[in-house]
Write a protein that holds these residues in place. Structure first.
Motif, short mmCIF file in Angstrom:
data_model
loop_
_atom_site.label_atom_id
_atom_site.label_comp_id
_atom_site.label_asym_id
_atom_site.label_seq_id
_atom_site.Cartn_x
_atom_site.Cartn_y
_atom_site.Cartn_z
N THR A 1 1.54 6.56 -7.03
CA THR A 1 0.52 7.57 -7.31
C THR A 1 1.14 8.97 -7.29
O THR A 1 0.81 9.81 -8.13
N ILE A 2 2.03 9.21 -6.33
CA ILE A 2 2.72 10.50 -6.26
C ILE A 2 3.55 10.72 -7.53
O ILE A 2 3.51 11.80 -8.15
N LEU A 3 4.31 9.69 -7.93
CA LEU A 3 5.23 9.83 -9.06
C LEU A 3 4.51 9.92 -10.40
O LEU A 3 4.92 10.69 -11.29
N PHE A 4 3.44 9.15 -10.57
CA PHE A 4 2.78 9.07 -11.88
C PHE A 4 1.56 9.98 -12.01
O PHE A 4 1.12 10.24 -13.12
N LEU A 5 1.01 10.45 -10.90
CA LEU A 5 -0.21 11.26 -10.98
C LEU A 5 -0.06 12.64 -10.34
O LEU A 5 -0.33 13.65 -10.98
N VAL A 6 0.37 12.68 -9.08
CA VAL A 6 0.40 13.96 -8.37
C VAL A 6 1.48 14.89 -8.92
O VAL A 6 1.19 16.05 -9.27
N LEU A 7 2.72 14.40 -9.01
CA LEU A 7 3.80 15.26 -9.52
C LEU A 7 3.56 15.70 -10.97
O LEU A 7 3.75 16.88 -11.29
N PRO A 8 3.15 14.80 -11.87
CA PRO A 8 2.81 15.26 -13.21
C PRO A 8 1.70 16.31 -13.23
O PRO A 8 1.78 17.28 -13.98
N PHE A 9 0.68 16.12 -12.40
CA PHE A 9 -0.42 17.08 -12.36
C PHE A 9 0.07 18.44 -11.87
O PHE A 9 -0.31 19.48 -12.43
N VAL A 10 0.92 18.45 -10.84
CA VAL A 10 1.48 19.71 -10.33
C VAL A 10 2.34 20.37 -11.40
O VAL A 10 2.27 21.59 -11.62
N GLY A 11 3.15 19.54 -12.10
CA GLY A 11 3.99 20.08 -13.17
C GLY A 11 3.17 20.69 -14.29
O GLY A 11 3.50 21.77 -14.81
N ILE A 12 2.08 20.01 -14.67
CA ILE A 12 1.20 20.53 -15.72
C ILE A 12 0.54 21.83 -15.27
O ILE A 12 0.46 22.80 -16.04
N ALA A 13 0.08 21.87 -14.02
CA ALA A 13 -0.56 23.08 -13.49
C ALA A 13 0.41 24.26 -13.49
O ALA A 13 0.04 25.38 -13.88
N CYS A 14 1.66 24.01 -13.09
CA CYS A 14 2.67 25.08 -13.08
C CYS A 14 2.99 25.56 -14.50
O CYS A 14 3.11 26.76 -14.74
N SER A 15 3.11 24.61 -15.43
CA SER A 15 3.43 24.99 -16.81
C SER A 15 2.31 25.82 -17.41
O SER A 15 2.56 26.81 -18.12
N TYR A 16 1.06 25.47 -17.10
CA TYR A 16 -0.05 26.24 -17.65
C TYR A 16 -0.23 27.57 -16.94
O TYR A 16 -0.81 28.50 -17.51
N GLY A 17 0.27 27.67 -15.70
CA GLY A 17 0.31 28.98 -15.06
C GLY A 17 1.21 29.93 -15.83
O GLY A 17 0.85 31.09 -16.09
N GLU B 1 0.84 -1.20 0.00
CA GLU B 1 0.00 0.00 0.00
C GLU B 1 0.87 1.26 0.00
O GLU B 1 0.52 2.27 -0.61
N TYR B 2 2.01 1.18 0.65
CA TYR B 2 2.96 2.30 0.63
C TYR B 2 3.52 2.50 -0.78
O TYR B 2 3.67 3.64 -1.24
N THR B 3 3.84 1.38 -1.47
CA THR B 3 4.36 1.51 -2.84
C THR B 3 3.29 2.08 -3.78
O THR B 3 3.62 2.81 -4.72
N VAL B 4 2.01 1.73 -3.54
CA VAL B 4 0.93 2.31 -4.34
C VAL B 4 0.89 3.82 -4.13
O VAL B 4 0.73 4.59 -5.08
N PHE B 5 1.06 4.24 -2.88
CA PHE B 5 1.07 5.67 -2.57
C PHE B 5 2.22 6.37 -3.29
O PHE B 5 2.04 7.43 -3.90
N VAL B 6 3.41 5.75 -3.26
CA VAL B 6 4.58 6.34 -3.92
C VAL B 6 4.36 6.41 -5.43
O VAL B 6 4.65 7.43 -6.07
#
Length: 312
Positions: free
Chosen positions: A202-218, A195-200
């Motif tokens: 998710t952070i690497l494949f979903l959260v960080l990309p989403f933050v990166g996309i949001a920053c780039s579009y800013g 479950e910890y690896t799933v969390f990691v």
């Protein structure tokens, strides 16, 4: 009458549709969405292939998105439909592993590909003079290859783990596909490490990309505000808003599902959220990108004109 005959290593997918008229209506609706997704994504791939004006990095990436979506929805819906029609909801352990592998590979590849598409728009709008160098054909191929390879590696790790753990509880998976976290609820061992690896992941494949996309579009929105050309500003805003719509529909329900601890997850809620990123998004992507894109609509008209000309 439903057929639940299965071997000791088979799982039972409880599915999405209740055994009622409501379930039949939802089944027909999902099939229509599936057919629309197949037609839309195949059309986008063929259109981009046939029209030389769309042979640019942006549309090369878009054709890959359509290819992923085409396979993504095909990994989930046919098995789900077969289970509902024939009433045999069993799936072997190996079959479950194969479905899980393709689901995770395609899901991870799409998540990373959307980052590449955001980078493409960022460079095109913020650094237009550098665009031919930063988004060369070689760079595009590397981005696409990297998305598939990283998605496959992540998928292999999760799938192998799921196939190796012992299952000793009920064999009924309360989902409409072999989602690994849903499978783990049947395990007869402590799975907190996984479950910890799933969390990691998710952070690497979903959260960080989403933050990166949001920053780039800013940054992109700031650049759009400083554009002198009204037409250029409208075109840039249309392209970016389209991509942000796709990103939101895909990342938000996906990340919300996998970031929650098991104690806060509900099978019904998980299934509803999964419909967004496994069924609705592959259908919406070609519609959003075609209806809100003048170049795609123009290419569609040209292809129709050629077809009509050849028929006469």
């Amino acid at each position: 009458m439903e057929n639940y005959t299965y071997t000791s290593t088979d799982f039972i997918l409880l599915g999405l549709f209740p055994p009622s008229r409501t379930g039949l209506f939802l089944f027909i609706l999902i099939i229509l969405i599936f057919l629309m997704a197949l037609f839309g994504n195949l059309s986008m791939i063929l259109l981009i292939f046939l029209d030389t004006r769309l042979h640019t990095p942006m549309y090369f990436l878009l054709s890959q998105l359509s290819l992923i979506d085409l396979n993504y929805i095909s990994t989930i819906v046919p098995k789900m439909a077969s289970n509902f029609v024939f009433g045999n909801k069993s799936i072997s352990l190996i079959g479950c592993g194969i479905q899980s592998f393709f689901f995770l590979t395609l899901g991870g590849a799409e998540a990373l590909l959307l980052v590449s598409m955001a980078y493409d728009r960022y460079v095109a709008i913020c650094f237009p003079l550098h665009y031919p160098i930063r988004m060369s054909k070689k760079v595009c191929v590397l981005m696409i290859t990297g998305s598939w390879v990283m998605g496959s590696i992540n998928s292999c790790a999760h799938t192998v783990y799921a196939l190796r753990i012992p299952y000793c509880r009920s064999r009924s998976i309360n989902h409409f596909f072999c989602d690994v976290p849903a499978m783990l609820t049947l395990a007869c061992m402590d799975t907190w490490v996984y479950e910890y690896t799933v969390f990691v992941s998710t952070i690497l494949f979903l959260v960080l990309p989403f933050v990166g996309i949001a920053c780039s579009y800013g940054r992109v929105l700031l650049a759009i505000c400083h554009m002198h050309s009204t037409e250029g500003r409208k075109k840039a805003y249309s392209t970016c808003s389209t991509h942000l719509t796709v990103v939101t529909f895909y990342y938000v329900p996906f990340a919300y599902t996998y970031l929650r601890p098991r104690s806060l997850r509900s099978p019904t809620e998980d299934k509803v959220l999964a419909v967004f990123y496994t069924i609705l998004t592959p259908m919406l992507n070609p519609i959003i990108y075609s209806l809100r894109n003048k170049e795609v609509m123009g290419a569609l008209r040209r292809v129709f004109q050629i077809i009509c000309y050849l028929k006469t």
